[in-house]
Design an enzyme around this catalytic site. Sequence first.
Site, PDB file in Angstrom:
ATOM      1  N   HIS A  81       0.839  -1.195   0.000  1.00 57.11           N
ATOM      2  CA  HIS A  81       0.000   0.000   0.000  1.00 57.11           C
ATOM      3  C   HIS A  81       0.875   1.246   0.000  1.00 57.11           C
ATOM      4  CE1 HIS A  81      -3.642   2.351   0.642  1.00 57.11           C
ATOM      5  NE2 HIS A  81      -2.922   3.104   1.459  1.00 57.11           N
ATOM      6  N   ASP A 160     -15.596   1.832   5.565  1.00 56.81           N
ATOM      7  CA  ASP A 160     -14.454   2.623   5.111  1.00 56.81           C
ATOM      8  C   ASP A 160     -14.683   3.156   3.712  1.00 56.81           C
ATOM      9  OD1 ASP A 160     -11.539   3.517   5.137  1.00 56.81           O
ATOM     10  OD2 ASP A 160     -11.614   2.207   3.389  1.00 56.81           O
ATOM     11  N   ARG A 167     -14.502  11.702   2.733  1.00 55.51           N
ATOM     12  CA  ARG A 167     -13.284  12.451   3.084  1.00 55.51           C
ATOM     13  C   ARG A 167     -12.712  13.165   1.871  1.00 55.51           C
ATOM     14  NH1 ARG A 167      -9.380   8.168   4.850  1.00 55.51           N
ATOM     15  NH2 ARG A 167      -7.924   9.919   4.978  1.00 55.51           N
ATOM     16  N   SER A 182      -8.201   3.710   7.971  1.00 59.08           N
ATOM     17  CA  SER A 182      -8.662   3.381   6.625  1.00 59.08           C
ATOM     18  C   SER A 182      -7.759   2.338   5.986  1.00 59.08           C
ATOM     19  CB  SER A 182      -8.696   4.651   5.767  1.00 59.08           C
ATOM     20  OG  SER A 182      -9.020   4.333   4.423  1.00 59.08           O
ATOM     21  N   LYS A 186      -8.817  -1.949   5.618  1.00 60.84           N
ATOM     22  CA  LYS A 186      -8.868  -2.566   4.286  1.00 60.84           C
ATOM     23  C   LYS A 186      -7.851  -3.698   4.170  1.00 60.84           C
ATOM     24  CE  LYS A 186      -8.392   1.192   1.715  1.00 60.84           C
ATOM     25  NZ  LYS A 186      -8.750   2.462   2.359  1.00 60.84           N
TER      26      LYS A 186
END
Length: 422
Positions: A81, A160, A167, A182, A186
């Site tokens: 990520h 989320d 957001r 968040s 995930k």
Amino acid sequence: MNIIEIINKKRLGKILSEEEIAYAVNGYLSGEVKDYQMSSLLMAIVLKGLTDHEIITLTTIMLNSGEKLDLSSLGTVVDKHSTGGVGDKTTLIVAPIVASCGGRVAKMSGRGLGHTGGTIDKLESIPGFQVALDEKTFLNQVKTIGLAVVSQTSNLVPADKKIYALRDVTGTVESIPLIASSIMSKKIASGAKKLVIDVKVGKGALIKTLKDAQKLAKLMIQIGASHGIEVVCILSNMDIPLGNNIGNALEVKEAMEVLQGKTGHLTDLCIEIATQMVHLDLNISTKEAKKLVQKNIANGNAYHKFLEFVGAQGGNISNLPQSTYQYEILSKKSGFIDTIDALLLGNLSMHLGAGRLNLNDKLDYGAGIILNKKVGDKVEVGDTLMTLYTSKELNPQEISTESFLITDNPPKENPLIYQIME
């Protein structure tokens, strides 16, 4: 209990109970809590923060709002990520590299957030590419070619997904508690037990300072450990854009160039991320992993894995979209490029059509920016600094060049990677 009391409590900087956080999140998911009410709570969190316990509670509640993916049938799987940056197309590069090395990458990605690009938006710029696969197809593709990248499903962490979209359009993106909860909700739900997170630091990132990046990394490592996930965080520089291309299809093109041997700081970072992923996935030393990564780039295996991956998900890489207009932006002074402001260019790219100002904005997949000069280059008056791609008619003379700081002397070199934490 009601949402107004919860909003006011956080506005005053007080600690929310697990029941209050659950009420807000689950109420928003069900529709009982309205957009404007959740927006107010998110802004209060941005301004007042959350304790570590509140963050872990928020993460767990969002995690439990939907289904979880079981990857146990795949054996060891690694995920990756990035916290978001300008020109960040690293997933398109590192995932095929890792798969070409014998690793397995099962990844769910998101769309653009604010001025930062999203991997799913980039993949959807490839004609025919399918970002929505059912679970069986997703798992089979990882088994078959070692790699699949899909969008977050509606059943996986739906809380989320809904909050994330809100957001993006309410100025509540840049918050360590919200970013941590968040990402980790995930990633835990996605099923991988090995995770590398590229934490971006600088002007073009959601996290502006090294201190905040270290805080975020430590928090995500802590959340991961509590759920049996091994997390490595790479803290990397996002004061300048990552690579030369900004914008969805333009970034796909640059990813292909890197996989075919293009050098530069984008390549260097991707090699480091891929090295850490291979190290975790194959359980080999980082030295061995780096040699394997470099070998598979050099021999073309990583690039061919990318083509295999795109083909497996229905994409036609030979027909990437192009915008209607191209505008060259010229330098108004001579000297050396001291820095390139990633945030200004990220916002410019968004206004060209490559990103979303509003939740339902339609993207121009061919829009964006190619940087014709890099930090340290010598420039003369009239040299092309960047080329803009858009379907909007513009007057190039009205485009500011303030994103390029030009000085009389060559700049000092800034580090690409600040720190690796695990």
